[in-house]
Motif scaffolding. Structure first.
Motif, PDB file in Angstrom:
ATOM      1  N   VAL A 555       0.839  -1.205   0.000  1.00  0.00           N
ATOM      2  CA  VAL A 555       0.000   0.000   0.000  1.00  0.00           C
ATOM      3  C   VAL A 555       0.874   1.255   0.000  1.00  0.00           C
ATOM      4  O   VAL A 555       0.620   2.216  -0.740  1.00  0.00           O
ATOM      5  CB  VAL A 555      -0.948  -0.002   1.224  1.00  0.00           C
ATOM      6  CG1 VAL A 555      -1.676   1.338   1.354  1.00  0.00           C
ATOM      7  CG2 VAL A 555      -1.958  -1.136   1.110  1.00  0.00           C
ATOM      8  N   TRP A 556       1.909   1.249   0.818  1.00  0.00           N
ATOM      9  CA  TRP A 556       2.814   2.402   0.948  1.00  0.00           C
ATOM     10  C   TRP A 556       3.499   2.718  -0.379  1.00  0.00           C
ATOM     11  O   TRP A 556       3.686   3.876  -0.730  1.00  0.00           O
ATOM     12  CB  TRP A 556       3.843   2.096   2.031  1.00  0.00           C
ATOM     13  CG  TRP A 556       4.708   3.252   2.427  1.00  0.00           C
ATOM     14  CD1 TRP A 556       4.361   4.323   3.190  1.00  0.00           C
ATOM     15  CD2 TRP A 556       6.090   3.429   2.085  1.00  0.00           C
ATOM     16  NE1 TRP A 556       5.436   5.170   3.355  1.00  0.00           N
ATOM     17  CE2 TRP A 556       6.508   4.646   2.690  1.00  0.00           C
ATOM     18  CE3 TRP A 556       7.010   2.701   1.348  1.00  0.00           C
ATOM     19  CZ2 TRP A 556       7.807   5.127   2.573  1.00  0.00           C
ATOM     20  CZ3 TRP A 556       8.302   3.184   1.222  1.00  0.00           C
ATOM     21  CH2 TRP A 556       8.688   4.367   1.832  1.00  0.00           C
ATOM     22  N   VAL A 557       3.829   1.674  -1.131  1.00  0.00           N
ATOM     23  CA  VAL A 557       4.541   1.868  -2.401  1.00  0.00           C
ATOM     24  C   VAL A 557       3.568   2.209  -3.532  1.00  0.00           C
ATOM     25  O   VAL A 557       3.695   3.249  -4.187  1.00  0.00           O
ATOM     26  CB  VAL A 557       5.369   0.611  -2.759  1.00  0.00           C
ATOM     27  CG1 VAL A 557       5.953   0.743  -4.175  1.00  0.00           C
ATOM     28  CG2 VAL A 557       6.487   0.409  -1.755  1.00  0.00           C
ATOM     29  N   PHE A 558       2.606   1.338  -3.788  1.00  0.00           N
ATOM     30  CA  PHE A 558       1.799   1.468  -5.003  1.00  0.00           C
ATOM     31  C   PHE A 558       0.579   2.371  -4.838  1.00  0.00           C
ATOM     32  O   PHE A 558       0.137   2.977  -5.812  1.00  0.00           O
ATOM     33  CB  PHE A 558       1.357   0.084  -5.484  1.00  0.00           C
ATOM     34  CG  PHE A 558       2.491  -0.742  -6.011  1.00  0.00           C
ATOM     35  CD1 PHE A 558       2.980  -0.546  -7.288  1.00  0.00           C
ATOM     36  CD2 PHE A 558       3.087  -1.702  -5.220  1.00  0.00           C
ATOM     37  CE1 PHE A 558       4.023  -1.290  -7.773  1.00  0.00           C
ATOM     38  CE2 PHE A 558       4.148  -2.470  -5.694  1.00  0.00           C
ATOM     39  CZ  PHE A 558       4.623  -2.257  -6.983  1.00  0.00           C
ATOM     40  N   ALA A 564       7.828   3.988  -5.675  1.00  0.00           N
ATOM     41  CA  ALA A 564       7.247   3.226  -6.782  1.00  0.00           C
ATOM     42  C   ALA A 564       8.102   3.341  -8.036  1.00  0.00           C
ATOM     43  O   ALA A 564       8.214   2.378  -8.813  1.00  0.00           O
ATOM     44  CB  ALA A 564       5.825   3.711  -7.062  1.00  0.00           C
ATOM     45  N   GLY A 565       8.724   4.498  -8.243  1.00  0.00           N
ATOM     46  CA  GLY A 565       9.549   4.686  -9.424  1.00  0.00           C
ATOM     47  C   GLY A 565      10.733   3.744  -9.486  1.00  0.00           C
ATOM     48  O   GLY A 565      11.200   3.393 -10.574  1.00  0.00           O
ATOM     49  N   VAL A 566      11.218   3.313  -8.326  1.00  0.00           N
ATOM     50  CA  VAL A 566      12.341   2.366  -8.289  1.00  0.00           C
ATOM     51  C   VAL A 566      11.951   1.058  -8.966  1.00  0.00           C
ATOM     52  O   VAL A 566      12.782   0.382  -9.585  1.00  0.00           O
ATOM     53  CB  VAL A 566      12.783   2.112  -6.834  1.00  0.00           C
ATOM     54  CG1 VAL A 566      13.880   1.066  -6.776  1.00  0.00           C
ATOM     55  CG2 VAL A 566      13.253   3.417  -6.193  1.00  0.00           C
ATOM     56  N   LEU A 567      10.669   0.700  -8.864  1.00  0.00           N
ATOM     57  CA  LEU A 567      10.179  -0.545  -9.455  1.00  0.00           C
ATOM     58  C   LEU A 567       9.624  -0.331 -10.856  1.00  0.00           C
ATOM     59  O   LEU A 567       9.027  -1.247 -11.438  1.00  0.00           O
ATOM     60  CB  LEU A 567       9.081  -1.140  -8.561  1.00  0.00           C
ATOM     61  CG  LEU A 567       9.504  -1.504  -7.140  1.00  0.00           C
ATOM     62  CD1 LEU A 567       8.304  -1.966  -6.332  1.00  0.00           C
ATOM     63  CD2 LEU A 567      10.579  -2.580  -7.156  1.00  0.00           C
ATOM     64  N   GLY A 568       9.804   0.868 -11.396  1.00  0.00           N
ATOM     65  CA  GLY A 568       9.279   1.147 -12.725  1.00  0.00           C
ATOM     66  C   GLY A 568       7.790   1.350 -12.747  1.00  0.00           C
ATOM     67  O   GLY A 568       7.136   1.176 -13.785  1.00  0.00           O
ATOM     68  N   ALA A 569       7.210   1.718 -11.596  1.00  0.00           N
ATOM     69  CA  ALA A 569       5.767   1.920 -11.505  1.00  0.00           C
ATOM     70  C   ALA A 569       5.498   3.351 -11.058  1.00  0.00           C
ATOM     71  O   ALA A 569       6.387   4.212 -11.074  1.00  0.00           O
ATOM     72  CB  ALA A 569       5.154   0.914 -10.528  1.00  0.00           C
ATOM     73  N   SER A 647       1.452  -3.334 -13.446  1.00  0.00           N
ATOM     74  CA  SER A 647       1.297  -2.921 -12.054  1.00  0.00           C
ATOM     75  C   SER A 647       0.654  -3.983 -11.161  1.00  0.00           C
ATOM     76  O   SER A 647       1.142  -4.224 -10.051  1.00  0.00           O
ATOM     77  CB  SER A 647       0.503  -1.618 -11.970  1.00  0.00           C
ATOM     78  OG  SER A 647       0.412  -1.172 -10.642  1.00  0.00           O
ATOM     79  N   PRO A 648      -0.456  -4.634 -11.550  1.00  0.00           N
ATOM     80  CA  PRO A 648      -1.014  -5.662 -10.659  1.00  0.00           C
ATOM     81  C   PRO A 648      -0.020  -6.777 -10.338  1.00  0.00           C
ATOM     82  O   PRO A 648       0.025  -7.267  -9.203  1.00  0.00           O
ATOM     83  CB  PRO A 648      -2.219  -6.198 -11.450  1.00  0.00           C
ATOM     84  CG  PRO A 648      -2.614  -5.061 -12.333  1.00  0.00           C
ATOM     85  CD  PRO A 648      -1.332  -4.401 -12.716  1.00  0.00           C
ATOM     86  N   ILE A 649       0.790  -7.163 -11.332  1.00  0.00           N
ATOM     87  CA  ILE A 649       1.786  -8.212 -11.092  1.00  0.00           C
ATOM     88  C   ILE A 649       2.909  -7.683 -10.222  1.00  0.00           C
ATOM     89  O   ILE A 649       3.452  -8.393  -9.363  1.00  0.00           O
ATOM     90  CB  ILE A 649       2.327  -8.762 -12.423  1.00  0.00           C
ATOM     91  CG1 ILE A 649       1.184  -9.358 -13.243  1.00  0.00           C
ATOM     92  CG2 ILE A 649       3.399  -9.822 -12.171  1.00  0.00           C
ATOM     93  CD1 ILE A 649       0.424 -10.458 -12.537  1.00  0.00           C
ATOM     94  N   LEU A 650       3.290  -6.399 -10.410  1.00  0.00           N
ATOM     95  CA  LEU A 650       4.280  -5.792  -9.527  1.00  0.00           C
ATOM     96  C   LEU A 650       3.785  -5.798  -8.092  1.00  0.00           C
ATOM     97  O   LEU A 650       4.541  -6.102  -7.155  1.00  0.00           O
ATOM     98  CB  LEU A 650       4.565  -4.357  -9.963  1.00  0.00           C
ATOM     99  CG  LEU A 650       5.340  -4.142 -11.264  1.00  0.00           C
ATOM    100  CD1 LEU A 650       5.448  -2.654 -11.572  1.00  0.00           C
ATOM    101  CD2 LEU A 650       6.715  -4.765 -11.189  1.00  0.00           C
TER     102      LEU A 650
END
Length: 713
Positions: A555-558, A564-569, A647-650
């Motif tokens: 929740v905190w990330v996405f 989130a940008g670190v994960l490409g999201a 994103s859902p898979i991330l």
């Protein structure tokens, strides 16, 4: 060479039969699995063409009933959308191409309408650099006719020579996402399998032993494809199912094979007979794999409580993959060990106290400072879980997709050239015959954007364009206002926003029943495994802590957008509605996996020495390395699937990765020995009536030394 059957449960009889079959007919078993692999990678991959993106559909809800009514009565069908971007779309050359394409698409069989983008209001951008071409299909088309119409329309529009031409939406979106899912799975396998092999080489120090888990892993992938293809014949399979089932099938297969191989190498220290070592391995570690597989499957049964086709199909498919992994570990791996296990060296003999000394020290530290460990670890995990209290879920839009996908490129182009809300699906209100005029007027008065059209039979359709995103607060509030205004009249609301409202209501209504179903099943299995009522309770509570911490981080990330940008999201303001139920169900099962690995060793040590405190230390000493390696391997697998950018898979990948790592380290290495020390001798306690039930029906596993004594007698 048979396993002593005295004091064994029915599960032991089954394991004995599997071990005998694998060791007596190894080539037959191997040949069976080769055929299974060919079937999985041949027939099973056909599932990629059968994926659905209709995740929020819930049979029986108002939005779904209204949608089905429109399918029967509305002469228009689904639609796709194209966006054409140019330096100036009014350029005579480009305009001529667009007009010829529109004329050609109108003539395609199955196409109901294509408006002129130059004369229809709102289809040409104010900056003059982009235009939209919506293509509406005829209602009632069968799948083949619809696919032909969509493909022909998309191909013709893409012949337009412009800076950018993107076509997506409707049935085309599912196809595009399915193709992307297949590409992501292939890339994830190319990344994860070599890394997993390298880690296994470090663990085992030899290619033969390291390669066997990968054979089981490939079997798990084939099983995932085949299970999904089978379920796709009777129900819709979500576009998310491919990545989720494949990552879990790959990860669990490696976990189970790792556990079996470590035990096999230990047993080889006690016997030079490979077949005997295989029997011992199946009789000991095989029981843990069997119970682990059942436990993970039971954790997923909570998804079957929900009426959502998506959640039910995911629950069934993932449970099927778990069972396939379990069977591969209990049949294929013993057969391979029977044929090739003689070339795998036994585990190195270490001096007393040397094996697993780091994990033993952790266990002693946690047991000695049990109150302090609990007082520190529990609050930290609760703080990490706090963001989950504000969790929101949405269906989401194309922003969930990687920027390289055509649907996302269409979305970004429209967003760059058209006003906010362009292309957002409307809230669709179905006014059936018998709706009074006053109610219809009140519904239309809710928004100045309301547009009305008539259907055959006296039904009216009011389409209201919400502000903001397709399933944002404005859209869902609009759905609720319509339902408040209609009273008892025959009015129904559908569309993406209405489906989200109904999906949330379904989750709220059924979640308590799903939780009760899973917790009762897990408690029963853990009781059968341990004979204790307190260990299952302690296990469930500590697992919920690690699960809450992982969900809070997601929740905190996405949702909130931190890192989130670190994960490409990017932060989306909400989680995908697919992520929380799948993270909870799967992570809970995986946590039980590691708990059983540790409890099995604790139980063996306790039966051998009768010392409760020593059993905790010895159990962690003997299982800590396996649990840590298994968690690391799973994290690699989940991390590889997070490279796709969907994103859902991330969200699912990050949630499962964190849940596994937190559970395998903080919870199992610190909190478990601390809480076991707090419980002391009462940890293995059960009331006399339940003790009698366990004595009759529970798992009764003998330690290797006791089996030797039994044979000598």
């Amino acid at each position: 060479m048979s396993i002593d059957a005295s004091h064994t449960s029915q599960g032991g009889t089954v394991l004995s039969a599997l071990a005998r079959t694998a060791t007596r007919r190894p080539l037959t078993v191997i040949l069976f699995w080769v055929l299974f692999l060919l079937l999985g990678f041949g027939l099973g991959t056909g599932v990629f063409a059968r994926l659905s993106d209709n995740v929020p559909e819930v049979p029986g809800t108002e939005s779904e009933r209204a949608a089905q009514y429109l399918d029967r009565t509305d002469p228009t069908g689904e639609s796709i959308t194209a966006v054409v971007e140019g330096v100036a779309v009014t350029d005579p050359g480009l305009r001529g191409q667009v007009e010829r394409a529109v004329t050609d698409v109108r003539a395609i069989a199955g196409v109901a309408a294509v408006p002129d983008p130059y004369t229809t209001r709102g289809l040409t951008a104010e900056d003059g650099r982009a235009l939209l071409i919506p293509v509406t299909l005829t209602g009632g088309l069968d799948d083949d006719a619809e696919e032909r119409a969509v493909d022909a329309a998309a191909d013709r529009i893409k012949e337009i020579d412009a800076l950018e031409v993107h076509v997506s939406g409707g049935p085309l979106l599912g196809t595009q996402i399915g193709e992307r899912a297949q590409e992501d799975v292939r890339n994830a396998e190319l990344i994860s399998l070599p890394v997993v092999l390298a880690l296994l080489l470090v663990v085992f120090g030899g290619l033969r032993a390291a390669g066997l888990p990968l054979v089981i892993a490939v079997s798990g992938i084939a099983g995932a494809f085949l299970a999904l293809f089978g379920f796709s014949q009777v129900t819709d399979i979500s576009v998310y199912a491919i990545q989720v089932t494949t990552m879990l099938g790959l990860g669990l297969a490696v976990d189970y094979a790792l556990l079996m191989l470590v035990r096999f190498r230990e047993e080889r220290r006690h016997t030079d007979d490979v077949v005997e070592a295989v029997h011992r391995t199946v009789g000991a570690a095989g029981r843990t794999v069997l119970f682990s597989g059942f436990t993970v499957a039971v954790s997923l049964t909570g998804l079957l409580v929900f009426p959502s086709v998506f959640l039910r199909s995911m629950g069934l498919a993932v449970a099927a993959v778990v069972v396939i992994d379990m069977l591969a570990a209990l049949t294929l791996l013993p057969a391979l060990l029977t044929r090739f296990g003689g070339r795998i060296p036994p585990a190195k003999t270490r001096a007393e106290g040397e094996e697993g000394r780091v994990f033993a020290r952790l266990a002693r530290f946690s047991a000695r400072h049990r109150v302090a460990v609990v007082a520190v670890v529990v609050p930290v995990l609760l703080v990490l879980a706090l963001p989950a209290a504000g969790m929101k879920i949405q269906i989401g839009d194309a922003t969930q997709l990687p920027t390289s996908t055509e649907a996302r490129q269409l979305y970004d182009t429209v967003d760059a050239h058209f006003p906010p809300g362009t292309g957002v699906s409307p809230v669709t209100v179905v006014l059936k015959p018998g709706t009074d005029t006053a109610t219809a007027d009140r519904i239309r008065a809710l928004s100045p954007t309301a547009q009305t059209r008539q259907l055959p039979g006296g039904t009216s359709i009011v389409e209201i364009q919400p502000s903001g995103i397709v399933d944002g607060k404005a859209a869902t509030d609009l759905v609720q206002r319509v339902r408040d205004v209609r009273g008892d009249t025959p009015v129904q609301v559908t569309g993406p926003a209405a489906r989200l409202v109904d999906f949330r209501a379904m989750l709220s209504d059924r979640a308590p029943w799903a939780a009760v179903t899973v917790l009762i099943g897990i408690f029963a299995l853990l009781f059968a495994f341990t004979g204790s009522v307190l260990i299952p309770l302690r296990t469930i509570l500590t697992t919920l802590l690690s699960l809450g911490a992982a969900l809070g981080a997601v929740v905190w990330v996405f949702q909130d957008g931190h890192l989130a940008g670190v994960l490409g999201a990017e932060g989306l303001g909400a989680l995908s509605l697919t992520a929380p139920p799948l993270i909870i169900a799967i992570a809970f099962g995986l946590a039980m996996d590691y708990e059983l690995f540790i409890l099995a060793r604790m139980r063996e040590a306790r039966r051998r020495t009768g010392d409760d405190q020593d059993a905790v230390v010895t159990g962690l000493r003997r299982s800590g390395r396996v649990v840590t390696c298994a968690a690391l391997l799973l994290a690699v697998v989940f991390g590889a699937f997070m490279t796709g950018g969907f994103s859902p898979i991330l969200q699912i990948g990050l949630g499962l990765t964190l849940a596994v790592l937190i559970d395998a380290t903080v919870v199992r290495m610190l909190l478990v020995p601390a809480t076991m020390a707090l419980l002391g001798r009462y940890a293995w306690w059960a009331p006399k009536p339940l003790r009698r039930v366990h004595d009759r029906f529970g798992l009764h596993e003998e330690a290797p030394e006791q089996r030797e004594l039994s044979r000598s007698n």
